[in-house]
Design an enzyme around this catalytic site. Sequence first.
Site, mmCIF file in Angstrom:
data_model
loop_
_atom_site.group_PDB
_atom_site.id
_atom_site.type_symbol
_atom_site.label_atom_id
_atom_site.label_comp_id
_atom_site.label_asym_id
_atom_site.label_seq_id
_atom_site.Cartn_x
_atom_site.Cartn_y
_atom_site.Cartn_z
ATOM 1 N N ALA A 1 -0.389 29.168 39.079
ATOM 2 C CA ALA A 1 -0.297 30.445 38.382
ATOM 3 C C ALA A 1 0.740 30.358 37.263
ATOM 4 O O ALA A 1 1.585 29.459 37.246
ATOM 5 C CB ALA A 1 0.096 31.548 39.368
ATOM 6 N N GLY B 1 -2.599 27.862 42.533
ATOM 7 C CA GLY B 1 -3.892 28.385 42.110
ATOM 8 C C GLY B 1 -4.826 27.310 41.594
ATOM 9 O O GLY B 1 -6.049 27.454 41.675
ATOM 10 N N GLU C 1 -6.386 25.847 44.645
ATOM 11 C CA GLU C 1 -7.351 26.833 45.144
ATOM 12 C C GLU C 1 -8.607 26.855 44.279
ATOM 13 O O GLU C 1 -9.729 26.984 44.778
ATOM 14 C CB GLU C 1 -6.692 28.207 45.188
ATOM 15 C CG GLU C 1 -5.591 28.303 46.233
ATOM 16 C CD GLU C 1 -4.837 29.617 46.182
ATOM 17 O OE1 GLU C 1 -4.896 30.389 47.148
ATOM 18 O OE2 GLU C 1 -4.171 29.882 45.146
ATOM 19 N N GLU D 1 3.525 27.434 47.121
ATOM 20 C CA GLU D 1 3.938 28.829 46.957
ATOM 21 C C GLU D 1 5.108 29.230 47.860
ATOM 22 O O GLU D 1 5.946 30.045 47.465
ATOM 23 C CB GLU D 1 2.747 29.767 47.222
ATOM 24 C CG GLU D 1 1.709 29.812 46.109
ATOM 25 C CD GLU D 1 0.624 28.764 46.250
ATOM 26 O OE1 GLU D 1 -0.417 28.884 45.595
ATOM 27 O OE2 GLU D 1 0.821 27.791 47.018
#
Length: 257
Positions: free
Chosen positions: A64, A109, A112, A132
Site C-alpha cells: 500500500a 497489498g 495480496e 503489515e
Amino acid sequence: MKSIKVEKKEGIAILTVDRAESMNALSSQVIAQMHAALQELDADAYVHAVILTGAGEKAFVAGADIAELESMYIHDVANYIGSGQSLLFKLEQMKKPVIAAINGFALGGGCELAMACDIRICSENARFGLPEVTLGIFPGFGGTQRLPGIVGKSHAMRMILTGDTVDAQTAEKIGLTDLVTTREGLMPEAEKLAKRIRANAPLAVEYAKKAVNYGAVSSREGYGYEMRLFCECFATGDKEEGMSAFLEKRRPCFQGK
C-alpha cells in the site's frame, strides 16, 4: 491512466503498474485505475489472457501507499480497504485468466494482489511477504483469507504473524509461486503460458476458472470480518507508531494500545 499501462498483442494483454518511483505502491488512484482497466479488458473479445506485472526491476507491487494510508481517518480507510478487496475480487471473477509476473518485491497489498491472480510466476529476485504487523496493522485486502488456502494454515500464520518475507525459492516450495525464472526470462515465460491458454476454447477456459474459484474461494463473510478488524486495528496507537516509524525510517516502539 498515469499509473497503469496496458499493452495488447496476439490476444494477450499486459497490464503494468507503473509507479517505479514508489515501488509501484497501491494508492487509491492506482486501485481505481486498475479496476477500470480490468473491466475493459474483461469485456474485450480480443483479449484471451492478462499478464499483470510491475514497472522497473525492484518491485512487482511493494504494498500500500503508506504515506497516503497514514493520513487517512477511519471512514477513509474503510473505503480504501473496500476498494482494494473489490479490485482483488474482480481479478478472481474475470472471465479471462490472469497471470501474475512477479518481478521483485511483492509485499503487503502487492502479495495480496498476486494471490488473487490465477497463476503466479516470478523472477529469482522476487520476495514475498505480509509485513503489515510491523506497522501496527495486518493484511486487509483478503490476505488472511487467501493465503491459508494457498500455502496452508501454518505457513500463512508464520508469514502473517511475523511479517517476515520469503525468497522466490521458498515461495515456490510452499506453493506461493508456480515457477521461478531469471529476470530476463520472466515475461517470455509469462507470455508463453498466456499463449498456451489462448490456444484453448475460450468458453471452456472461462467456465473452468469459474468452477475452480467456486470451490476454492472463502466465504465473503470472512473478507468482511477482516475489513472490520482492520479498521479497529487502524484506530490504535500502535498503528500510529508503526506507520510513523516506517516513514521516519526507524524501529517502532509498540505499546499494545
